[in-house]
Motif scaffolding. Structure first.
Motif, mmCIF file in Angstrom:
data_model
loop_
_atom_site.group_PDB
_atom_site.id
_atom_site.type_symbol
_atom_site.label_atom_id
_atom_site.label_comp_id
_atom_site.label_asym_id
_atom_site.label_seq_id
_atom_site.Cartn_x
_atom_site.Cartn_y
_atom_site.Cartn_z
ATOM 1 N N MET A 1 52.531 -0.865 12.023
ATOM 2 C CA MET A 1 51.860 -0.848 13.491
ATOM 3 C C MET A 1 50.254 -0.856 13.064
ATOM 4 S SD MET A 1 51.481 1.881 16.541
ATOM 5 C CE MET A 1 50.382 3.127 15.518
ATOM 6 N N CYS A 2 49.783 -0.391 11.890
ATOM 7 C CA CYS A 2 48.454 -0.244 11.648
ATOM 8 C C CYS A 2 48.296 -1.386 10.371
ATOM 9 C CB CYS A 2 47.954 1.102 11.077
ATOM 10 S SG CYS A 2 48.179 2.556 12.439
ATOM 11 N N ARG A 3 46.896 -1.658 10.498
ATOM 12 C CA ARG A 3 46.568 -2.794 9.494
ATOM 13 C C ARG A 3 45.016 -2.499 9.180
ATOM 14 N NH1 ARG A 3 44.264 -8.182 11.672
ATOM 15 N NH2 ARG A 3 42.806 -7.499 9.809
ATOM 16 N N THR A 4 44.365 -3.075 8.174
ATOM 17 C CA THR A 4 43.038 -2.858 7.703
ATOM 18 C C THR A 4 42.480 -4.213 7.744
ATOM 19 O OG1 THR A 4 43.727 -0.968 6.276
ATOM 20 C CG2 THR A 4 41.680 -2.130 5.799
ATOM 21 N N PHE A 5 41.088 -4.142 8.169
ATOM 22 C CA PHE A 5 40.282 -5.023 8.188
ATOM 23 C C PHE A 5 38.888 -4.563 7.790
ATOM 24 C CE2 PHE A 5 39.483 -3.006 12.336
ATOM 25 C CZ PHE A 5 38.251 -3.247 12.558
ATOM 26 N N VAL A 6 38.131 -5.421 7.381
ATOM 27 C CA VAL A 6 36.719 -5.129 6.738
ATOM 28 C C VAL A 6 35.694 -5.492 7.433
ATOM 29 C CG1 VAL A 6 35.507 -5.228 4.630
ATOM 30 C CG2 VAL A 6 37.919 -4.896 4.493
ATOM 31 N N MET B 1 36.859 -7.084 17.168
ATOM 32 C CA MET B 1 37.088 -8.105 18.062
ATOM 33 C C MET B 1 37.479 -9.569 17.588
ATOM 34 S SD MET B 1 36.962 -6.824 21.168
ATOM 35 C CE MET B 1 37.278 -8.353 22.101
ATOM 36 N N ARG B 2 36.695 -10.002 16.392
ATOM 37 C CA ARG B 2 36.661 -11.074 15.765
ATOM 38 C C ARG B 2 37.969 -11.251 14.912
ATOM 39 N NH1 ARG B 2 32.153 -14.060 16.292
ATOM 40 N NH2 ARG B 2 30.010 -12.743 16.813
ATOM 41 N N GLN B 3 38.178 -10.190 14.209
ATOM 42 C CA GLN B 3 39.569 -10.132 13.103
ATOM 43 C C GLN B 3 40.708 -9.629 13.873
ATOM 44 O OE1 GLN B 3 38.419 -8.539 9.362
ATOM 45 N NE2 GLN B 3 36.416 -8.566 9.990
ATOM 46 N N ALA C 1 41.382 -8.257 17.839
ATOM 47 C CA ALA C 1 41.711 -8.748 19.175
ATOM 48 C C ALA C 1 41.666 -10.018 19.561
ATOM 49 C CB ALA C 1 40.635 -7.821 20.107
ATOM 50 N N LEU C 2 40.726 -10.826 19.256
ATOM 51 C CA LEU C 2 40.506 -12.320 19.674
ATOM 52 C C LEU C 2 41.684 -13.056 18.776
ATOM 53 C CD1 LEU C 2 36.622 -12.418 19.812
ATOM 54 C CD2 LEU C 2 38.496 -12.292 21.733
ATOM 55 N N THR C 3 42.131 -12.509 17.534
ATOM 56 C CA THR C 3 42.934 -13.524 16.934
ATOM 57 C C THR C 3 44.439 -13.277 16.871
ATOM 58 O OG1 THR C 3 42.483 -12.193 14.867
ATOM 59 C CG2 THR C 3 41.157 -13.977 15.442
ATOM 60 N N GLU C 4 44.600 -12.115 17.438
ATOM 61 C CA GLU C 4 46.024 -11.483 17.310
ATOM 62 C C GLU C 4 46.766 -11.025 18.845
ATOM 63 O OE1 GLU C 4 46.643 -8.343 14.764
ATOM 64 O OE2 GLU C 4 45.513 -9.151 13.187
ATOM 65 N N THR C 5 45.691 -11.141 19.773
ATOM 66 C CA THR C 5 46.325 -10.805 20.923
ATOM 67 C C THR C 5 45.611 -11.737 22.214
ATOM 68 O OG1 THR C 5 44.219 -9.217 21.545
ATOM 69 C CG2 THR C 5 46.144 -8.489 20.646
ATOM 70 N N PRO C 6 46.541 -11.883 23.394
ATOM 71 C CA PRO C 6 45.789 -13.026 24.413
ATOM 72 C C PRO C 6 45.010 -12.388 25.141
ATOM 73 C CG PRO C 6 47.932 -12.032 25.053
ATOM 74 C CD PRO C 6 47.535 -11.155 23.632
ATOM 75 N N GLY C 7 44.035 -13.455 25.749
ATOM 76 C CA GLY C 7 43.282 -12.748 26.637
ATOM 77 C C GLY C 7 43.837 -13.037 28.104
ATOM 78 N N SER D 1 23.479 4.666 12.257
ATOM 79 C CA SER D 1 22.727 4.103 13.497
ATOM 80 C C SER D 1 24.198 3.761 14.242
ATOM 81 C CB SER D 1 21.923 2.912 13.330
ATOM 82 O OG SER D 1 21.717 2.081 14.377
ATOM 83 N N PHE D 2 24.149 3.896 15.695
ATOM 84 C CA PHE D 2 25.120 3.393 16.366
ATOM 85 C C PHE D 2 25.210 1.564 16.393
ATOM 86 C CE2 PHE D 2 26.767 6.489 19.561
ATOM 87 C CZ PHE D 2 26.639 7.520 18.710
ATOM 88 N N ASP D 3 24.258 1.136 15.749
ATOM 89 C CA ASP D 3 24.286 -0.239 15.490
ATOM 90 C C ASP D 3 25.339 -0.734 14.496
ATOM 91 O OD1 ASP D 3 22.186 -1.296 17.138
ATOM 92 O OD2 ASP D 3 20.974 -1.097 15.711
ATOM 93 N N ASP D 4 26.037 0.286 13.547
ATOM 94 C CA ASP D 4 26.779 0.382 12.822
ATOM 95 C C ASP D 4 28.102 0.552 13.541
ATOM 96 O OD1 ASP D 4 25.256 0.172 10.434
ATOM 97 O OD2 ASP D 4 25.151 2.340 10.110
ATOM 98 N N TYR D 5 28.320 1.197 14.789
ATOM 99 C CA TYR D 5 29.424 1.331 15.395
ATOM 100 C C TYR D 5 29.730 -0.022 16.074
ATOM 101 C CZ TYR D 5 30.007 6.402 14.679
ATOM 102 O OH TYR D 5 30.093 7.534 14.273
ATOM 103 N N ARG D 6 28.690 -0.643 16.431
ATOM 104 C CA ARG D 6 28.508 -1.873 17.338
ATOM 105 C C ARG D 6 29.304 -2.976 16.359
ATOM 106 N NH1 ARG D 6 25.741 -5.946 16.474
ATOM 107 N NH2 ARG D 6 23.713 -4.988 15.694
ATOM 108 N N ARG D 7 28.793 -3.056 15.043
ATOM 109 C CA ARG D 7 29.052 -3.745 13.682
ATOM 110 C C ARG D 7 30.788 -3.756 13.810
ATOM 111 N NH1 ARG D 7 24.453 -2.094 11.497
ATOM 112 N NH2 ARG D 7 22.771 -3.772 11.755
ATOM 113 N N ASP D 8 31.178 -2.469 13.785
ATOM 114 C CA ASP D 8 32.436 -2.005 13.723
ATOM 115 C C ASP D 8 33.311 -2.934 14.685
ATOM 116 O OD1 ASP D 8 31.997 -0.642 11.570
ATOM 117 O OD2 ASP D 8 32.447 1.217 12.705
ATOM 118 N N ALA D 9 32.892 -2.849 15.944
ATOM 119 C CA ALA D 9 33.543 -3.238 17.233
ATOM 120 C C ALA D 9 33.648 -4.843 17.081
ATOM 121 C CB ALA D 9 32.897 -2.769 18.418
#
Length: 300
Positions: A1-6, A92-94, A96-102, A80-88
């Motif tokens: 179920m879990c996977r890693t992204f960078v 999304m790019r690696q 949500a947007l690639t593995e699940t439908p809109g 910085s919370f900018d780091d959290y934004r980069r995480d998000a």
């Protein structure tokens, strides 16, 4: 179920995806609060899958099963919370947007609120709607917030950003006895979270660092700056907890009133973790969610 992204700056994060039987009605991206982790949201994921949605979530840097940032893994830290934004954004790019439908909807708790606001302002095309739960917009006591903000700023400038906040330490707050917890009035769900940490201590987090607190104050300020909520175009439902002792529900209401297309619901009697609260509170939350998010299929 879990996977890693960078992420772009090389931080390894853990993600998970759930899918319903049949064609999904879209995807709900779940963004967690401070010190939370994927396993804690299993019931929420099941509720969403039962409504016909795919679900994608991840652990922010420095917590859960994602890469820790300091030598002491129990320190909750971010510069910085900018780091959290980069995480998000990476999530999304690696994932949500690639593995699940809109279409894609965001469900964010507490700490995730300023992250999602910053993300949606940068990428307004990603989310059809946002649901912010007990958002970190302001603290309950204005005087205490003023003092804490000044202390965090001063100590950070003196080089103590990586140190625990005063009176903080390695003690895992999520393991406090139920009677002393400030996040939920549901003993069963609270016990479930405690059991998850007892089973896998590596998921736990201690107190925040001075740097984390300083970053949180900067993020709250940036989120509420004049013109920021007013320029927000993503339809947003803010749900606050009437008995919240962690964040200020009145600040949430004021923030929602400034968003074009924003709405606010206050659940009286609920503590900070609305999604981990008693069944009557959760039923009110899900009724609001079902009415707000298109395609949500109410559970029988």
């Amino acid at each position: 179920m879990c996977r890693t992204f960078v992420t772009a700056d090389g931080v390894a994060l853990r993600a998970a995806v759930w899918r319903p039987e049949g064609a999904p009605r879209g995807t709900v991206c779940v963004f967690q609060g401070r010190a939370e982790f994927i396993e804690k949201y299993a019931e929420v994921a099941a509720d969403l899958v039962g409504r016909g949605f795919a679900v994608a979530t991840f652990d922010f840097r420095g917590q859960g099963g994602s890469q820790r940032l300091l030598a002491n893994p129990l320190k909750g830290h971010v510069d910085s919370f900018d780091d959290y934004r980069r995480d998000a954004e990476a999530f999304m790019r690696q994932v949500a947007l690639t593995e699940t439908p809109g279409p894609y909807y965001a469900l964010g708790h507490s700490m995730s609120a300023p992250v999602l606001v910053a993300l949606a302002l940068r990428q307004p095309q990603w989310f059809e709607r946002l649901v912010l739960v007990a958002p970190l917009i302001g603290l309950p006591l204005a005087r205490a917030e003023f003092f804490a903000r000044g202390l965090a700023t001063g100590l950070g400038r003196l080089g103590f950003a990586g140190a625990y906040i005063p009176r903080g330490g390695d003690r895992i707050m999520a393991l406090r006895p139920f009677e002393r917890n400030p996040v939920t009035r549901d003993p069963e769900r609270y016990g479930r979270s405690v059991a998850l940490i007892a089973q896998e201590p590596g998921l736990a987090l201690g107190s925040p660092t001075i740097g984390w607190v300083h970053a949180a104050f900067r993020a709250m300020t940036a989120t509420a700056l004049p013109g920021v909520p007013e320029s927000f175009r993503t339809p947003t439902l803010v749900i606050s907890a009437g008995a919240d002792r962690i964040v200020d529900p009145r600040a949430s209401e004021r923030f929602a009133a400034r968003i074009r297309g924003g709405g606010h619901i206050r659940l009286d009697g609920a503590e900070h973790e609305i999604l981990m609260e008693r069944d009557p509170v959760r039923e009110l939350f899900w009724a609001a969610f079902d009415a707000f998010v298109p395609g949500s299929r109410t559970l029988a």
